[in-house]
Scaffold this motif. Structure first.
Motif, PDB file in Angstrom:
ATOM      1  N   ALA A   1       0.821  -1.216   0.000  1.00  0.00           N
ATOM      2  CA  ALA A   1       0.000   0.000   0.000  1.00  0.00           C
ATOM      3  C   ALA A   1       0.855   1.267   0.000  1.00  0.00           C
ATOM      4  N   ILE A   2       0.355   2.299  -0.673  1.00  0.00           N
ATOM      5  CA  ILE A   2       0.840   3.654  -0.416  1.00  0.00           C
ATOM      6  C   ILE A   2      -0.126   4.232   0.617  1.00  0.00           C
ATOM      7  N   VAL A   3       0.411   4.556   1.780  1.00  0.00           N
ATOM      8  CA  VAL A   3      -0.423   5.035   2.885  1.00  0.00           C
ATOM      9  C   VAL A   3      -0.347   6.554   2.936  1.00  0.00           C
ATOM     10  N   ILE A   4      -1.489   7.217   2.893  1.00  0.00           N
ATOM     11  CA  ILE A   4      -1.512   8.681   2.924  1.00  0.00           C
ATOM     12  C   ILE A   4      -2.106   9.120   4.265  1.00  0.00           C
ATOM     13  N   ASP A   5      -1.249   9.615   5.125  1.00  0.00           N
ATOM     14  CA  ASP A   5      -1.532  10.081   6.489  1.00  0.00           C
ATOM     15  C   ASP A   5      -1.796   8.906   7.433  1.00  0.00           C
ATOM     16  N   THR A   6      -1.333   9.075   8.682  1.00  0.00           N
ATOM     17  CA  THR A   6      -1.237   7.917   9.578  1.00  0.00           C
ATOM     18  C   THR A   6      -1.910   8.119  10.928  1.00  0.00           C
ATOM     19  N   GLY A   7      -2.676   9.220  11.093  1.00  0.00           N
ATOM     20  CA  GLY A   7      -3.423   9.380  12.334  1.00  0.00           C
ATOM     21  C   GLY A   7      -2.623  10.015  13.455  1.00  0.00           C
ATOM     22  N   SER A   8      -3.209  10.016  14.647  1.00  0.00           N
ATOM     23  CA  SER A   8      -2.713  10.821  15.769  1.00  0.00           C
ATOM     24  C   SER A   8      -1.900  10.046  16.794  1.00  0.00           C
ATOM     25  N   THR A   9      -1.967   8.702  16.746  1.00  0.00           N
ATOM     26  CA  THR A   9      -1.346   7.930  17.828  1.00  0.00           C
ATOM     27  C   THR A   9      -0.623   6.701  17.274  1.00  0.00           C
TER      28      THR A   9
ATOM     29  N   GLY B   1       1.159  -5.378   2.632  1.00  0.00           N
ATOM     30  CA  GLY B   1       2.234  -4.613   3.269  1.00  0.00           C
ATOM     31  C   GLY B   1       2.225  -3.146   2.840  1.00  0.00           C
ATOM     32  N   VAL B   2       3.325  -2.463   3.106  1.00  0.00           N
ATOM     33  CA  VAL B   2       3.402  -1.017   2.855  1.00  0.00           C
ATOM     34  C   VAL B   2       4.598  -0.724   1.951  1.00  0.00           C
ATOM     35  N   ALA B   3       4.334  -0.032   0.850  1.00  0.00           N
ATOM     36  CA  ALA B   3       5.411   0.348  -0.071  1.00  0.00           C
ATOM     37  C   ALA B   3       5.993   1.706   0.290  1.00  0.00           C
ATOM     38  N   ALA B   4       5.139   2.624   0.672  1.00  0.00           N
ATOM     39  CA  ALA B   4       5.594   3.977   1.022  1.00  0.00           C
ATOM     40  C   ALA B   4       4.478   4.688   1.771  1.00  0.00           C
TER      41      ALA B   4
ATOM     42  N   ALA C   1       4.070  14.552 -11.817  1.00  0.00           N
ATOM     43  CA  ALA C   1       3.522  13.269 -12.255  1.00  0.00           C
ATOM     44  C   ALA C   1       4.613  12.214 -12.177  1.00  0.00           C
ATOM     45  N   GLN C   2       4.295  11.079 -11.596  1.00  0.00           N
ATOM     46  CA  GLN C   2       5.305  10.051 -11.408  1.00  0.00           C
ATOM     47  C   GLN C   2       4.642   8.721 -11.097  1.00  0.00           C
ATOM     48  N   SER C   3       5.487   7.694 -11.114  1.00  0.00           N
ATOM     49  CA  SER C   3       5.030   6.375 -10.704  1.00  0.00           C
ATOM     50  C   SER C   3       5.619   6.088  -9.334  1.00  0.00           C
ATOM     51  N   LEU C   4       4.740   5.841  -8.370  1.00  0.00           N
ATOM     52  CA  LEU C   4       5.205   5.513  -7.026  1.00  0.00           C
ATOM     53  C   LEU C   4       4.780   4.078  -6.743  1.00  0.00           C
TER      54      LEU C   4
ATOM     55  N   THR D   1      -0.108  12.100  -9.474  1.00  0.00           N
ATOM     56  CA  THR D   1       0.400  13.465  -9.599  1.00  0.00           C
ATOM     57  C   THR D   1       0.451  14.058  -8.201  1.00  0.00           C
ATOM     58  N   LEU D   2       1.658  14.410  -7.762  1.00  0.00           N
ATOM     59  CA  LEU D   2       1.838  14.987  -6.423  1.00  0.00           C
ATOM     60  C   LEU D   2       1.915  16.502  -6.580  1.00  0.00           C
TER      61      LEU D   2
END
Lengths: 321, 250
Positions: A76-84, A101-104, A171-174, A180-181
């Motif tokens: 997974a690409i995980v975007i933001d991870t919470g407070s705790t 699992g997690v890629a980035a 624009a990229q491949s992640l 597009t970031l």
């Protein structure tokens, strides 16, 4: 915070940073608590763990911001991870069990409800815009003190792990997924918005809120509005705001813009009419927005955070000693 | 009738004090009997009174800047107003002698821990009436160094005064660049304002005695008497003998 507790907390922090390499989360200590997230696949390979439409408090355990997971062949690409730490660990468990699992990991901006779960993802790159990484490192201790005070036991085992690596915008491949970031700003000095090419989903971070009052501690109103113009030029198939539900309209864009304009005008009017900040606070939020989540407390915070911007414009220098 | 201006914003209604009036301390604070003896002289005629309105936040968003407004215009003729914070390392915030001004004051304070801020109003006849507000806070207000001292050029702009006078409402707001150091942060001596006086052609309008818990770069709001037509002079001084002066006209 007394000087003593400050020193004690810093000592703990050093231990925590040293310990993150091993990902040794003290899960036994927090096992009695659980967020019990439900993730929803809102578009193909786009999973949303929705935050509560509320302020940080012990009822929601700090789970107020949206977390997005994008499926790739490498995890997974995980975007933001919470407070705790616990919230990060539960998000991580979902990624491990369902997405290989997690890629980035990406942190959209430096506010702690978006990255204080990072410790669970430290075995893969944690990326953000450069100023976000700097601001997270600079403010981590203060955020930690505040979150421990507000969330209490939900914070067990949490130490700030700021994002390490600056992400290259564009624009990229992640991990094989075309994104597009977009480096924008205004909610903070650096706000990362992400457009997923496969599905056309916009992951807007806190540049967009829907049905929850926007937070303004680091806001620059003019810059934020310019960023909304940039987002308004996109044609996403669906939008995930930083706080608020996934939707297929431009509702978050319209509501966020209207809120900022109305609140900006209200605070300017208050300062121009000679109100005190306590009076502006007591008058409450703009009536049209009084029903948003986290009201009126978010408006009260905003008055304190932003008052000096307006007062400096309303007053005239009469002496320069 | 309230002299507050909350109703000038859409949706802003009248404000009232919610603590129960009477002779009991609504917060049953361990410090209050001591403060009441120290600063009010343990008056026999004392009670909590909804006529003394204190506006402030429920929680200190920024412990260095917690804004308050107190309105005692409903009390009648006022001699002085003593502002204290129960659980501050320096409980004494300020004393306001409204004089010819009306008994309304806007100000900001530093907060060290969750505590009531109290406005004790001495009426011209001698009795005391109190309004108060509890603010939760996680600290760092009084024992943290002023933000100014984190910057090598903190003296730049020191003493700058900004102000504005609104003739239609009688409001006067004044802002002064000053570190307001409490002396509680390691290695930084106390350096704070001690007095601010408003004057016009007819003499002194009002006087304010200030102490260390007042916020850094304080902003203060006054309500001028209706007979003020000309410019108002603002004079202030601090613990190190610096004097500040500015003049504001409508």
């Amino acid at each position: 915070m007394t000087p003593d507790s400050n020193i004690r907390r810093r000592a703990l922090l050093k231990v925590g940073i040293a310990g993150t390499a091993s990902l040794a989360l003290p899960l036994a200590a927090v096992a009695a608590r659980s967020y019990g997230f439900e993730a929803a696949e809102v578009a193909d390979g786009v999973w949303l763990i929705a935050g509560a439409q509320d302020s940080l408090n012990r009822d929601n355990g700090g789970a107020i911001a949206n977390t997005v997971l994008l499926r790739t062949g490498q995890g997974a690409i995980v975007i933001d991870t919470g407070s705790t730490a616990l919230m990060g660990a539960e998000i991580r468990a979902f990624a491990d069990q369902r997405l290989g699992g997690v890629a980035a990991t990406l942190n959209t901006h430096h506010h702690p409800d978006h990255w204080f779960g990072n410790a669970a993802f430290a075995d893969a790159p944690i990326l953000s815009l450069g100023p976000t990484a700097q601001a997270a490192a600079l403010n981590g201790q203060g955020y930690s003190d505040a979150l421990y005070s507000i969330l209490g036991p939900w914070m067990s085992g949490t130490t700030p792990v700021p994002p390490q690596s600056p992400v290259q915008p564009g624009a990229q491949s992640l991990a094989g997924r075309a994104l597009t970031l977009m480096p924008l700003a205004g909610h903070t000095e650096a706000d990362l918005a992400i457009l997923d090419a496969d599905t056309g989903t916009l992951i807007a971070g806190d540049l967009l809120f829907l049905d929850r009052a926007p937070t303004l501690p680091d806001a620059d109103m003019a810059t934020w509005r310019a960023s909304l113009d940039s987002l308004g030029a996109l044609q996403p198939s669906g939008t995930i705001p930083g706080h608020g539900p996934f939707h297929r309209s431009s509702a978050a864009l319209a509501q966020t813009r209207a809120y900022l304009e109305a609140t900006d005008a209200r605070l300017m009017r208050a300062a121009e009419l000679g109100l005190t900040p306590a009076e502006a606070m007591a008058a409450g939020p703009v009536p049209d927005f009084a029903g948003l989540g986290a009201m009126p407390e978010e408006y009260h915070r905003s008055v304190v955070q932003r008052w000096a911007d307006y007062e400096q414009r309303a007053l005239t220098t009469i002496s320069d000693a | 009738m309230s002299a507050l201006l909350t109703q000038l914003l859409p949706g802003g209604g009248p404000v009232r004090q919610d603590a129960a009036p009477g002779k009991a301390d609504p917060w049953d604070s361990g410090m209050w009997p001591l403060h009441r003896a120290d600063w009010l002289g343990d008056p026999a005629d004392w009670r909590n009174d909804a006529a003394v309105v204190v506006l402030g936040p429920e929680a200190a968003e920024d412990a260095m800047h917690v804004p308050f407004t107190l309105d005692a215009t409903g009390v009648g003729a006022v001699e002085r107003i003593v502002v204290t914070i129960d659980y501050s390392p320096i409980p004494q915030v300020l004393t306001f002698w409204p004089g010819r001004a009306r008994p309304l004051l806007g100000f900001g304070v530093k907060y060290e821990s969750g505590s009531p801020l109290r406005a004790s109003v001495q009426r011209a006849g001698g009795g005391w009436r109190m309004g108060a507000r509890y603010v939760s806070a996680m600290g760092g207000g009084c024992t943290a160094p002023a933000a100014a001292h984190g910057q090598p050029d903190w003296q730049e702009g020191f003493g700058e005064m900004r102000a504005r006078l609104w003739p239609d409402t009688g409001r006067l707001r004044v802002w002064l660049r000053h570190p307001q150091d409490t002396g509680l942060a390691p290695g930084i001596a106390a350096h704070h304002l001690t007095e601010m006086v408003l004057e016009d052609d007819a003499g002194q309008i009002a006087r304010l005695e200030l102490h260390a818990p007042v916020e850094e770069n304080p902003a203060l709001t006054f309500l001028l008497p209706e007979d003020v037509s000309g410019p108002v002079t603002i004079r202030a001084r601090d613990t190190m003998g610096y004097r500040f002066v500015g003049e504001v006209a409508a």
